[in-house]
Write a protein that holds these residues in place. Structure first.
Motif, mmCIF file in Angstrom:
data_model
loop_
_atom_site.group_PDB
_atom_site.id
_atom_site.type_symbol
_atom_site.label_atom_id
_atom_site.label_comp_id
_atom_site.label_asym_id
_atom_site.label_seq_id
_atom_site.Cartn_x
_atom_site.Cartn_y
_atom_site.Cartn_z
ATOM 1 N N ALA A 28 0.812 -1.214 0.000
ATOM 2 C CA ALA A 28 0.000 0.000 0.000
ATOM 3 C C ALA A 28 0.848 1.267 0.000
ATOM 4 C CB ALA A 28 -0.931 -0.001 1.206
ATOM 5 N N THR A 29 0.611 2.124 -0.983
ATOM 6 C CA THR A 29 1.194 3.468 -0.968
ATOM 7 C C THR A 29 0.264 4.430 -0.233
ATOM 8 O OG1 THR A 29 0.190 3.911 -3.137
ATOM 9 C CG2 THR A 29 2.454 3.103 -3.122
ATOM 10 N N ILE A 30 -1.006 4.041 -0.133
ATOM 11 C CA ILE A 30 -1.958 4.754 0.725
ATOM 12 C C ILE A 30 -2.071 3.936 2.006
ATOM 13 C CG2 ILE A 30 -4.317 5.616 0.940
ATOM 14 C CD1 ILE A 30 -4.468 5.644 -2.114
ATOM 15 N N PRO A 31 -1.527 4.403 3.119
ATOM 16 C CA PRO A 31 -1.382 3.562 4.324
ATOM 17 C C PRO A 31 -2.646 2.851 4.768
ATOM 18 C CG PRO A 31 -0.145 5.590 4.585
ATOM 19 C CD PRO A 31 -0.913 5.733 3.305
ATOM 20 N N ILE A 32 -3.801 3.504 4.691
ATOM 21 C CA ILE A 32 -5.006 2.896 5.243
ATOM 22 C C ILE A 32 -5.459 1.688 4.430
ATOM 23 C CG2 ILE A 32 -6.827 4.192 4.012
ATOM 24 C CD1 ILE A 32 -8.046 4.563 6.945
ATOM 25 N N LEU A 33 -5.011 1.565 3.177
ATOM 26 C CA LEU A 33 -5.363 0.395 2.368
ATOM 27 C C LEU A 33 -4.602 -0.854 2.816
ATOM 28 C CD1 LEU A 33 -5.624 1.899 -1.228
ATOM 29 C CD2 LEU A 33 -7.412 1.590 0.492
ATOM 30 N N GLY A 34 -3.589 -0.659 3.640
ATOM 31 C CA GLY A 34 -2.887 -1.799 4.222
ATOM 32 C C GLY A 34 -3.459 -2.197 5.569
ATOM 33 N N ASN A 35 -4.513 -1.502 5.993
ATOM 34 C CA ASN A 35 -5.114 -1.737 7.304
ATOM 35 C C ASN A 35 -6.396 -2.551 7.212
ATOM 36 O OD1 ASN A 35 -3.080 -0.151 8.289
ATOM 37 N ND2 ASN A 35 -4.405 1.174 9.504
ATOM 38 N N ILE A 36 -6.791 -3.107 8.339
ATOM 39 C CA ILE A 36 -8.074 -3.783 8.500
ATOM 40 C C ILE A 36 -8.923 -2.948 9.447
ATOM 41 C CG2 ILE A 36 -9.223 -5.800 9.490
ATOM 42 C CD1 ILE A 36 -6.876 -7.487 8.551
ATOM 43 N N LEU A 37 -10.186 -2.754 9.080
ATOM 44 C CA LEU A 37 -11.116 -2.034 9.939
ATOM 45 C C LEU A 37 -11.767 -3.006 10.911
ATOM 46 C CD1 LEU A 37 -12.827 0.490 10.669
ATOM 47 C CD2 LEU A 37 -14.415 -0.216 8.853
ATOM 48 N N LEU A 38 -11.721 -2.682 12.179
ATOM 49 C CA LEU A 38 -12.329 -3.493 13.238
ATOM 50 C C LEU A 38 -13.411 -2.662 13.919
ATOM 51 C CD1 LEU A 38 -9.011 -4.783 14.881
ATOM 52 C CD2 LEU A 38 -10.362 -5.953 13.141
ATOM 53 N N VAL A 39 -14.653 -3.159 13.915
ATOM 54 C CA VAL A 39 -15.758 -2.424 14.527
ATOM 55 C C VAL A 39 -16.521 -3.343 15.468
ATOM 56 C CG1 VAL A 39 -17.828 -1.046 14.148
ATOM 57 C CG2 VAL A 39 -15.979 -0.985 12.465
ATOM 58 N N PRO A 40 -16.371 -3.192 16.783
ATOM 59 C CA PRO A 40 -17.161 -4.004 17.733
ATOM 60 C C PRO A 40 -18.576 -3.472 17.819
ATOM 61 C CG PRO A 40 -15.745 -2.494 18.923
ATOM 62 C CD PRO A 40 -15.441 -2.284 17.466
ATOM 63 N N LYS A 41 -19.540 -4.392 17.815
ATOM 64 C CA LYS A 41 -20.934 -3.995 17.943
ATOM 65 C C LYS A 41 -21.692 -5.109 18.632
ATOM 66 C CE LYS A 41 -24.863 -2.097 15.415
ATOM 67 N NZ LYS A 41 -25.398 -1.718 14.073
ATOM 68 N N GLY A 42 -22.107 -4.860 19.863
ATOM 69 C CA GLY A 42 -22.802 -5.888 20.622
ATOM 70 C C GLY A 42 -21.889 -7.071 20.872
ATOM 71 N N SER A 43 -22.325 -8.233 20.415
ATOM 72 C CA SER A 43 -21.545 -9.454 20.637
ATOM 73 C C SER A 43 -20.696 -9.836 19.430
ATOM 74 C CB SER A 43 -22.492 -10.618 20.965
ATOM 75 O OG SER A 43 -23.390 -10.853 19.884
ATOM 76 N N GLU A 44 -20.618 -8.957 18.427
ATOM 77 C CA GLU A 44 -19.869 -9.286 17.220
ATOM 78 C C GLU A 44 -18.813 -8.236 16.902
ATOM 79 O OE1 GLU A 44 -22.591 -12.079 14.319
ATOM 80 O OE2 GLU A 44 -22.430 -9.952 13.873
ATOM 81 N N LEU A 45 -17.757 -8.695 16.234
ATOM 82 C CA LEU A 45 -16.719 -7.815 15.715
ATOM 83 C C LEU A 45 -16.753 -7.898 14.200
ATOM 84 C CD1 LEU A 45 -14.155 -6.034 16.242
ATOM 85 C CD2 LEU A 45 -12.822 -8.162 16.048
ATOM 86 N N THR A 46 -17.002 -6.768 13.560
ATOM 87 C CA THR A 46 -16.990 -6.721 12.097
ATOM 88 C C THR A 46 -15.592 -6.362 11.625
ATOM 89 O OG1 THR A 46 -19.319 -6.083 11.974
ATOM 90 C CG2 THR A 46 -17.953 -5.602 10.060
ATOM 91 N N LEU A 47 -15.111 -7.112 10.615
ATOM 92 C CA LEU A 47 -13.796 -6.865 10.033
ATOM 93 C C LEU A 47 -13.978 -6.589 8.549
ATOM 94 C CD1 LEU A 47 -13.582 -9.535 12.103
ATOM 95 C CD2 LEU A 47 -11.141 -9.145 11.697
ATOM 96 N N ARG A 48 -13.234 -5.589 8.046
ATOM 97 C CA ARG A 48 -13.328 -5.253 6.634
ATOM 98 C C ARG A 48 -11.967 -4.813 6.127
ATOM 99 N NH1 ARG A 48 -16.762 -0.679 6.371
ATOM 100 N NH2 ARG A 48 -18.523 -2.094 6.703
#
Length: 373
Positions: A28-48
């Motif tokens: 990635a030359t754009i740093p955030i494209l090398g990242n994973i998004l983690l979003v906790p919500k209730g009893s689940e963790l969404t990853l993207r």
């Protein structure tokens, strides 16, 4: 500030990371494209994750969540950390010592990773709207894998750099690969009426579908638009941009069946080709010769360096003698994609493409361009 953000078991987190890592931009030359998004919500963790060409989203069960705030961290670094933890490990994500930092702890192991804001994370999946299908995933993946050998990256002809999908008739979908030397076509029963624009699925996406859904069963939700495709099954969603181009009229390349087809054992034929190719100095220049006669097939090669190899094998054939040359590597790859014990060959002459078909219960065609003998 909360004492921790969320807790998750390694056995839940690692498969989710393995799924979304497919869409992480490793250079990635754009740093955030090398990242994973983690979003906790209730009893689940969404990853993207996304590199703007494909996007993968999934979720896993949390042990506990103390915050609903999302964060992004380096995908490869996080996956490596979790992969190397003990199998029974619990992983705790906590605020770091600095604002743009997250602390990851499991037992006596502690790591601090840099973060980037959730609001800066791009999203391409919300742009998909079009024809909706419910397709059995296993036959679709099987069709992709049957034609994969006939697809290759081609910067000058980008329209060949993917699998061509289009409605074959009211209830079947054609999946086609063509690289100018090979052509492979496989049909998938949709189980219902199908209508969508013809599209070209990038070769990378074809491979990602196999990796993400290869062990899955059941019907996938498939959405196809002019520019994007989305496949969702068992909590995993793959979104991909499509190849921008017009696929050639491949049906014109498929020769008609001959009056006398030859039937041969795939294993015997493939083994004979492999042995004869042992003398090849350059498989791009040295040509496999097939000499078909009633009851027999001679597989031979005379190399440009003057070396020779030949092998005779039995076939079920009662037509006129035929001689034709093929690239040995392409012939082997084609035979590896035939899913039946025997293969049906339609060979006309030295300048007509060869047509190869499974012998039973498969709607597939494999075409190989001849080479000058």
């Amino acid at each position: 500030m909360p004492e921790f953000l969320f807790r998750v078991h390694r056995s839940a987190l690692l498969p989710a990371l393995d799924a979304v890592i497919e869409a992480v931009d490793q250079r990635a030359t754009i740093p955030i494209l090398g990242n994973i998004l983690l979003v906790p919500k209730g009893s689940e963790l969404t990853l993207r994750a996304t590199d703007l060409a494909i996007e993968v989203e999934t979720s896993c069960e949390l042990l506990e969540a103390a915050s609903g705030s999302g964060l992004t961290v380096a995908g490869s670094g996080l996956r490596d950390i979790v992969k190397n933890l003990p199998e029974n490990a619990e992983v705790v994500f906590s605020p770091g010592a600095f604002p743009d930092q997250v602390r990851i702890q499991s037992g006596r192991s502690r790591f601090s990773l840099l973060t980037l804001p959730e609001k800066d994370f791009p999203l391409i999946g919300d742009k998909v709207s079009g024809s909706n299908l419910q397709l059995e995933i296993a036959p679709l993946i099987d069709a992709f894998m049957r034609v994969l050998y006939a697809i290759r990256e081609d910067k000058t002809r980008n329209y060949l750099s993917g699998a061509f999908l289009h409605p074959h008739d009211s209830t079947r979908i054609s999946v086609v690969g063509c690289d100018g030397h090979n052509l492979a076509a496989s049909r998938v029963e949709a189980g219902a009426e199908v209508a969508f624009p013809p599209v070209i699925v990038p070769i990378r996406t074809v491979k990602a579908v196999k990796k993400l859904f290869g062990d899955s069963k059941g019907r996938a939700d498939v959405t196809i638009s002019d520019a994007m495709i989305r496949i969702a099954l068992n909590g995993v969603t793959l979104v991909s941009k499509l190849v921008d181009g017009i696929f050639p009229d491949y049906a014109r390349v498929i020769p008609p069946r001959t009056n006398h087809a030859a039937v041969a054992s795939v294993a015997t034929f493939k083994a004979a080709v492999s042995r004869v190719c042992l003398v090849a100095g350059d498989l791009e220049k040295d040509t496999i010769k097939l000499q078909l006669a009633p009851g027999s097939l001679k597989v031979s090669m005379n190399t440009t360096a003057g070396e020779e190899a030949a092998e005779d094998m039995p076939v079920d054939y009662s037509g006129e003698p035929v001689e034709v040359g093929f690239n040995g590597r392409y012939l082997t790859a084609m035979l590896s994609s035939v899913g039946t014990q025997d293969v049906e060959m339609h060979l006309s002459d030295a300048v007509t493409p060869g047509l190869f078909r499974p012998t039973i219960d498969r709607d597939e065609q494999f075409v190989l361009m001849p080479r000058r003998l």
